[in-house]
Write a protein that holds these residues in place. Structure first.
Motif, PDB file in Angstrom:
ATOM      1  N   VAL A 150       0.833  -1.191   0.000  1.00 48.95           N
ATOM      2  CA  VAL A 150       0.000   0.000   0.000  1.00 48.95           C
ATOM      3  C   VAL A 150       0.875   1.251   0.000  1.00 48.95           C
ATOM      4  N   ALA A 151       1.900   1.250   0.838  1.00 49.18           N
ATOM      5  CA  ALA A 151       2.792   2.403   0.939  1.00 49.18           C
ATOM      6  C   ALA A 151       3.768   2.425  -0.235  1.00 49.18           C
ATOM      7  N   GLU A 152       3.829   3.528  -0.919  1.00 46.78           N
ATOM      8  CA  GLU A 152       4.734   3.673  -2.062  1.00 46.78           C
ATOM      9  C   GLU A 152       6.200   3.530  -1.665  1.00 46.78           C
ATOM     10  N   ASN A 153       6.535   3.874  -0.431  1.00 41.51           N
ATOM     11  CA  ASN A 153       7.923   3.823   0.018  1.00 41.51           C
ATOM     12  C   ASN A 153       8.252   2.564   0.821  1.00 41.51           C
ATOM     13  N   ALA A 154       7.443   1.518   0.673  1.00 37.81           N
ATOM     14  CA  ALA A 154       7.697   0.262   1.386  1.00 37.81           C
ATOM     15  C   ALA A 154       9.048  -0.316   0.970  1.00 37.81           C
ATOM     16  N   SER A 155       9.740  -0.930   1.904  1.00 41.73           N
ATOM     17  CA  SER A 155      11.047  -1.523   1.601  1.00 41.73           C
ATOM     18  C   SER A 155      10.936  -2.598   0.527  1.00 41.73           C
ATOM     19  N   TYR A 156       9.850  -3.357   0.569  1.00 42.74           N
ATOM     20  CA  TYR A 156       9.579  -4.371  -0.452  1.00 42.74           C
ATOM     21  C   TYR A 156       8.201  -4.082  -1.022  1.00 42.74           C
ATOM     22  N   ARG A 157       8.123  -3.952  -2.328  1.00 44.35           N
ATOM     23  CA  ARG A 157       6.882  -3.541  -3.002  1.00 44.35           C
ATOM     24  C   ARG A 157       5.910  -4.680  -3.251  1.00 44.35           C
ATOM     25  N   TYR A 158       6.419  -5.905  -3.412  1.00 45.04           N
ATOM     26  CA  TYR A 158       5.561  -7.006  -3.837  1.00 45.04           C
ATOM     27  C   TYR A 158       5.620  -8.178  -2.879  1.00 45.04           C
ATOM     28  N   LEU A 159       4.547  -8.962  -2.875  1.00 44.15           N
ATOM     29  CA  LEU A 159       4.421 -10.139  -2.014  1.00 44.15           C
ATOM     30  C   LEU A 159       3.829 -11.284  -2.825  1.00 44.15           C
TER      31      LEU A 159
END
Length: 98
Positions: A45-54
């Motif tokens: 959800v957060a654009e600045n997440a350390s990892y973008r995908y799961l």
């Protein structure tokens, strides 16, 4: 039930559309492995997440972990499709408690 979780980032030249197509391919191919009961994909959800995908692969039980790791469908998909795209990743298996 065991959940095989992979959080990852793709290389800069990989589009969001290509990543989504890879996830759809993961679902189609990995679901053919006996003991795999589900494949899910998510975007942070957060654009600045350390990892973008799961990517979450559900296993029927712990015995599937080694079987899955060595299964030719998984090995080919991981080596030829996923790993070249997912340059930064963390993978962990979780035994579900509830």
């Amino acid at each position: 039930m065991v959940k095989h979780l992979i959080v990852f980032n793709v290389s800069a030249e990989v589009s969001k559309e290509s990543c989504l197509a890879m996830a759809a391919q993961a679902r189609e191919e990995l679901m053919r492995i006996p003991g795999v009961t589900g494949v899910s994909f998510g975007v942070a959800v957060a654009e600045n997440a350390s990892y973008r995908y799961l990517l979450i692969i559900d296993f029927a039980d712990e015995e599937v972990i080694d079987f899955y790791r060595d299964h030719p469908i998984h090995v080919r998909f991981a080596d030829e499709v996923f790993r070249p795209m997912a340059v930064h990743r963390i993978t962990t298996d979780y035994r579900m408690v509830f």
